[in-house]
Design a protein around this motif. Structure first.
Motif, PDB file in Angstrom:
ATOM      1  N   TYR A  61       0.859  -1.182   0.000  1.00 15.21           N
ATOM      2  CA  TYR A  61       0.000   0.000   0.000  1.00 15.21           C
ATOM      3  C   TYR A  61       0.896   1.234   0.000  1.00 15.21           C
ATOM      4  CZ  TYR A  61      -3.443   3.458   1.608  1.00 15.21           C
ATOM      5  OH  TYR A  61      -4.244   4.568   1.737  1.00 15.21           O
ATOM      6  N   GLY A  62       0.845   2.004  -1.076  1.00 14.45           N
ATOM      7  CA  GLY A  62       1.672   3.205  -1.160  1.00 14.45           C
ATOM      8  C   GLY A  62       3.150   2.928  -1.006  1.00 14.45           C
ATOM      9  N   GLY A 203      -8.655   2.192   4.100  1.00 21.59           N
ATOM     10  CA  GLY A 203      -7.711   3.204   3.626  1.00 21.59           C
ATOM     11  C   GLY A 203      -7.342   4.193   4.710  1.00 21.59           C
ATOM     12  N   SER A 204      -8.329   4.596   5.505  1.00 20.49           N
ATOM     13  CA  SER A 204      -8.063   5.538   6.594  1.00 20.49           C
ATOM     14  C   SER A 204      -7.136   4.937   7.643  1.00 20.49           C
ATOM     15  CB  SER A 204      -9.385   5.959   7.241  1.00 20.49           C
ATOM     16  OG  SER A 204      -9.155   6.752   8.390  1.00 20.49           O
ATOM     17  N   ASP A 207      -3.651   4.747   6.200  1.00 20.10           N
ATOM     18  CA  ASP A 207      -3.056   6.080   6.139  1.00 20.10           C
ATOM     19  C   ASP A 207      -2.573   6.534   7.511  1.00 20.10           C
ATOM     20  OD1 ASP A 207      -3.436   6.315   3.425  1.00 20.10           O
ATOM     21  OD2 ASP A 207      -5.330   7.424   3.591  1.00 20.10           O
ATOM     22  N   GLN A 208      -3.369   6.248   8.534  1.00 21.50           N
ATOM     23  CA  GLN A 208      -2.963   6.657   9.878  1.00 21.50           C
ATOM     24  C   GLN A 208      -1.697   5.926  10.317  1.00 21.50           C
ATOM     25  OE1 GLN A 208      -6.254   7.472  12.865  1.00 21.50           O
ATOM     26  NE2 GLN A 208      -7.444   6.434  11.297  1.00 21.50           N
ATOM     27  N   VAL A 210       0.606   4.678   8.326  1.00 24.58           N
ATOM     28  CA  VAL A 210       1.698   5.206   7.505  1.00 24.58           C
ATOM     29  C   VAL A 210       2.169   6.557   8.037  1.00 24.58           C
ATOM     30  CG1 VAL A 210       2.241   6.170   5.227  1.00 24.58           C
ATOM     31  CG2 VAL A 210       1.106   3.936   5.409  1.00 24.58           C
ATOM     32  N   GLN A 211       1.219   7.393   8.450  1.00 23.40           N
ATOM     33  CA  GLN A 211       1.576   8.705   8.990  1.00 23.40           C
ATOM     34  C   GLN A 211       2.352   8.591  10.299  1.00 23.40           C
ATOM     35  OE1 GLN A 211      -2.239  10.666   9.162  1.00 23.40           O
ATOM     36  NE2 GLN A 211      -2.468  10.605   6.929  1.00 23.40           N
TER      37      GLN A 211
END
Length: 225
Positions: A61-62, A203-204, A207-208, A210-211
Protein backbone atom coordinates in the motif's frame (compact mmCIF):
# COMPACT_ATOMS: atom_id res chain seq x y z
CA UNK A 1 -36.87 -54.36 11.00
CA UNK A 2 -33.41 -54.00 12.45
CA UNK A 3 -31.94 -53.57 8.96
CA UNK A 4 -34.39 -50.74 8.26
CA UNK A 5 -33.33 -49.02 11.47
CA UNK A 6 -29.66 -49.30 10.52
CA UNK A 7 -30.36 -47.86 7.07
CA UNK A 8 -32.30 -44.95 8.54
CA UNK A 9 -29.51 -44.27 11.04
CA UNK A 10 -26.90 -44.26 8.26
CA UNK A 11 -29.04 -41.93 6.16
CA UNK A 12 -29.52 -39.65 9.15
CA UNK A 13 -25.76 -39.47 9.81
CA UNK A 14 -25.10 -38.85 6.12
CA UNK A 15 -27.62 -36.01 6.11
CA UNK A 16 -25.93 -34.47 9.16
CA UNK A 17 -22.53 -34.69 7.47
CA UNK A 18 -23.86 -33.04 4.31
CA UNK A 19 -25.51 -30.27 6.34
CA UNK A 20 -22.29 -29.70 8.28
CA UNK A 21 -20.24 -29.46 5.09
CA UNK A 22 -22.81 -27.14 3.52
CA UNK A 23 -22.81 -24.86 6.56
CA UNK A 24 -19.01 -24.76 6.71
CA UNK A 25 -18.81 -23.94 3.01
CA UNK A 26 -21.37 -21.16 3.43
CA UNK A 27 -19.48 -19.79 6.45
CA UNK A 28 -16.16 -19.84 4.62
CA UNK A 29 -17.71 -18.11 1.60
CA UNK A 30 -19.36 -15.46 3.73
CA UNK A 31 -16.21 -14.68 5.70
CA UNK A 32 -14.16 -14.73 2.52
CA UNK A 33 -15.98 -11.60 1.33
CA UNK A 34 -14.47 -9.47 4.10
CA UNK A 35 -12.03 -7.61 1.82
CA UNK A 36 -14.16 -7.56 -1.34
CA UNK A 37 -14.53 -3.76 -1.36
CA UNK A 38 -10.84 -3.09 -0.68
CA UNK A 39 -8.93 -4.63 -3.58
CA UNK A 40 -8.38 -1.36 -5.43
CA UNK A 41 -6.50 0.09 -2.44
CA UNK A 42 -3.46 -2.11 -2.91
CA UNK A 43 -0.63 -2.14 -5.43
CA UNK A 44 -0.55 -5.90 -4.99
CA UNK A 45 -2.17 -8.25 -2.52
CA UNK A 46 -2.45 -11.84 -1.40
CA UNK A 47 -5.43 -13.10 0.57
CA UNK A 48 -5.21 -16.37 2.47
CA UNK A 49 -7.97 -18.20 4.30
CA UNK A 50 -7.61 -21.40 6.28
CA UNK A 51 -10.73 -23.57 6.42
CA UNK A 52 -13.56 -21.40 7.83
CA UNK A 53 -11.25 -18.85 9.44
CA UNK A 54 -11.41 -15.18 8.56
CA UNK A 55 -9.21 -14.23 5.59
CA UNK A 56 -5.90 -12.42 6.07
CA UNK A 57 -4.53 -9.88 3.61
CA UNK A 58 -0.88 -9.17 2.89
CA UNK A 59 0.04 -6.62 0.27
CA UNK A 60 1.61 -3.34 -0.71
CA UNK A 61 0.00 0.00 0.00
CA UNK A 62 1.67 3.21 -1.16
CA UNK A 63 5.00 1.42 -1.35
CA UNK A 64 4.68 -0.05 2.18
CA UNK A 65 4.36 -3.72 3.01
CA UNK A 66 1.13 -4.14 4.98
CA UNK A 67 -0.68 -6.93 6.76
CA UNK A 68 -4.35 -6.90 7.78
CA UNK A 69 -5.76 -9.62 9.99
CA UNK A 70 -9.23 -9.88 11.58
CA UNK A 71 -9.41 -11.35 15.07
CA UNK A 72 -12.44 -12.37 17.11
CA UNK A 73 -12.33 -11.46 20.79
CA UNK A 74 -14.85 -13.46 22.78
CA UNK A 75 -12.80 -13.90 25.95
CA UNK A 76 -15.04 -11.89 28.27
CA UNK A 77 -18.13 -14.04 28.88
CA UNK A 78 -20.64 -11.28 29.54
CA UNK A 79 -19.39 -8.87 26.88
CA UNK A 80 -20.57 -8.95 23.27
CA UNK A 81 -17.62 -10.22 21.17
CA UNK A 82 -15.72 -7.90 18.87
CA UNK A 83 -14.18 -8.43 15.46
CA UNK A 84 -10.92 -6.55 15.74
CA UNK A 85 -8.87 -5.50 12.75
CA UNK A 86 -5.10 -5.69 13.21
CA UNK A 87 -3.56 -3.34 10.64
CA UNK A 88 0.22 -3.46 10.35
CA UNK A 89 2.53 -1.29 8.26
CA UNK A 90 5.97 -2.84 8.09
CA UNK A 91 8.80 -0.33 8.02
CA UNK A 92 12.19 -0.22 9.74
CA UNK A 93 11.92 2.69 12.18
CA UNK A 94 14.62 4.59 14.07
CA UNK A 95 13.10 3.91 17.48
CA UNK A 96 15.13 2.48 20.31
CA UNK A 97 12.51 0.00 21.49
CA UNK A 98 8.78 -0.54 21.62
CA UNK A 99 5.84 1.46 22.96
CA UNK A 100 2.25 0.25 23.18
CA UNK A 101 -0.80 2.46 23.74
CA UNK A 102 -3.93 0.56 24.75
CA UNK A 103 -7.36 2.09 25.29
CA UNK A 104 -9.76 0.82 27.94
CA UNK A 105 -7.51 -2.03 29.07
CA UNK A 106 -9.36 -4.93 30.71
CA UNK A 107 -6.42 -7.34 31.13
CA UNK A 108 -8.05 -9.68 28.61
CA UNK A 109 -6.38 -8.27 25.48
CA UNK A 110 -4.62 -11.49 24.50
CA UNK A 111 -3.55 -9.97 21.17
CA UNK A 112 -1.68 -7.11 22.84
CA UNK A 113 2.02 -7.25 23.83
CA UNK A 114 1.41 -4.78 26.67
CA UNK A 115 1.75 -7.35 29.45
CA UNK A 116 5.22 -8.25 28.22
CA UNK A 117 6.49 -4.68 28.30
CA UNK A 118 8.05 -3.87 31.70
CA UNK A 119 7.75 -0.07 31.92
CA UNK A 120 4.47 1.70 32.70
CA UNK A 121 4.57 5.19 31.18
CA UNK A 122 2.45 8.03 32.54
CA UNK A 123 -0.23 9.14 30.09
CA UNK A 124 0.44 12.66 28.77
CA UNK A 125 -2.16 15.15 29.98
CA UNK A 126 -3.63 15.80 26.52
CA UNK A 127 -4.07 12.10 25.68
CA UNK A 128 -7.21 10.09 26.47
CA UNK A 129 -7.47 9.26 30.17
CA UNK A 130 -8.54 5.65 29.59
CA UNK A 131 -5.20 4.76 28.06
CA UNK A 132 -2.47 2.45 29.30
CA UNK A 133 1.03 3.05 27.94
CA UNK A 134 3.64 0.31 28.26
CA UNK A 135 7.16 0.28 26.87
CA UNK A 136 10.49 -1.45 27.20
CA UNK A 137 12.28 1.75 28.25
CA UNK A 138 11.59 5.04 30.07
CA UNK A 139 9.41 7.77 28.56
CA UNK A 140 12.45 9.99 27.98
CA UNK A 141 13.69 7.48 25.39
CA UNK A 142 10.41 7.29 23.48
CA UNK A 143 9.17 9.46 20.57
CA UNK A 144 6.05 10.59 22.42
CA UNK A 145 6.20 14.12 21.01
CA UNK A 146 6.27 12.79 17.46
CA UNK A 147 3.39 10.44 18.21
CA UNK A 148 1.24 13.05 19.98
CA UNK A 149 -1.01 14.32 17.13
CA UNK A 150 -1.50 10.83 15.72
CA UNK A 151 -2.40 9.32 19.07
CA UNK A 152 -4.97 12.04 19.72
CA UNK A 153 -6.53 11.65 16.25
CA UNK A 154 -6.66 7.85 16.28
CA UNK A 155 -8.01 7.43 19.82
CA UNK A 156 -10.63 10.13 19.34
CA UNK A 157 -12.56 7.33 17.63
CA UNK A 158 -14.22 5.16 20.32
CA UNK A 159 -13.61 2.07 18.18
CA UNK A 160 -9.84 2.59 18.26
CA UNK A 161 -8.22 0.11 20.63
CA UNK A 162 -4.44 0.01 20.32
CA UNK A 163 -1.37 1.53 18.69
CA UNK A 164 1.94 -0.32 18.81
CA UNK A 165 5.18 1.23 17.56
CA UNK A 166 8.35 -0.86 17.26
CA UNK A 167 11.53 -0.99 15.23
CA UNK A 168 9.70 -3.12 12.67
CA UNK A 169 6.80 -0.73 12.06
CA UNK A 170 3.38 0.28 13.35
CA UNK A 171 0.32 -1.79 14.21
CA UNK A 172 -3.09 -0.39 15.06
CA UNK A 173 -6.09 -2.32 16.35
CA UNK A 174 -9.61 -1.18 15.52
CA UNK A 175 -13.07 -2.61 16.13
CA UNK A 176 -14.43 -3.52 12.72
CA UNK A 177 -17.73 -4.87 14.05
CA UNK A 178 -19.52 -6.06 17.18
CA UNK A 179 -21.25 -9.42 17.17
CA UNK A 180 -25.01 -9.75 16.96
CA UNK A 181 -26.06 -8.99 20.52
CA UNK A 182 -29.29 -11.01 20.65
CA UNK A 183 -27.71 -14.12 19.18
CA UNK A 184 -24.78 -13.94 21.58
CA UNK A 185 -26.94 -13.39 24.66
CA UNK A 186 -29.21 -16.32 23.80
CA UNK A 187 -26.93 -18.83 22.07
CA UNK A 188 -23.49 -17.58 23.15
CA UNK A 189 -22.36 -17.51 19.53
CA UNK A 190 -20.22 -14.75 18.05
CA UNK A 191 -22.05 -14.01 14.79
CA UNK A 192 -20.95 -11.13 12.55
CA UNK A 193 -23.52 -10.74 9.81
CA UNK A 194 -22.60 -9.29 6.43
CA UNK A 195 -19.09 -8.42 7.64
CA UNK A 196 -17.59 -6.30 4.87
CA UNK A 197 -14.78 -3.80 5.31
CA UNK A 198 -15.49 -0.47 3.59
CA UNK A 199 -12.58 0.68 1.46
CA UNK A 200 -12.76 4.12 3.08
CA UNK A 201 -12.26 2.63 6.54
CA UNK A 202 -9.37 0.38 5.56
CA UNK A 203 -7.71 3.20 3.63
CA UNK A 204 -8.06 5.54 6.59
CA UNK A 205 -6.53 3.02 9.01
CA UNK A 206 -3.63 2.36 6.65
CA UNK A 207 -3.06 6.08 6.14
CA UNK A 208 -2.96 6.66 9.88
CA UNK A 209 -0.42 3.89 10.38
CA UNK A 210 1.70 5.21 7.50
CA UNK A 211 1.58 8.71 8.99
CA UNK A 212 2.79 7.36 12.33
CA UNK A 213 5.71 5.72 10.53
CA UNK A 214 6.51 9.01 8.80
CA UNK A 215 6.36 10.92 12.08
CA UNK A 216 8.78 8.51 13.76
CA UNK A 217 11.08 8.61 10.72
CA UNK A 218 11.15 12.40 10.94
CA UNK A 219 11.28 12.11 14.71
CA UNK A 220 12.96 14.13 17.38
CA UNK A 221 15.91 13.40 19.64
CA UNK A 222 13.94 10.66 21.40
CA UNK A 223 12.94 8.94 18.20
CA UNK A 224 16.40 7.68 17.36
CA UNK A 225 18.11 4.54 18.56
Amino acid sequence: MQAVGIVLAVLFVAALVLMHRRDRHALRTERGKLFDACHALFDCQRITQESVAWPVLAGTYGGFDVHIAPLVDDIVFRKVPSLWLLVTVKRALPIAGAVDMLARAQNTEFYSPADGLPVRVATPHEWPRQMTIKADRPAADLPLAALDPHVRTFFADPRAKEMLVTRQGVRIVYQAQAAERSEYLVLRRAVFRDARLPAALVGSLLDQAVQVCAAVMKGDVHGHA
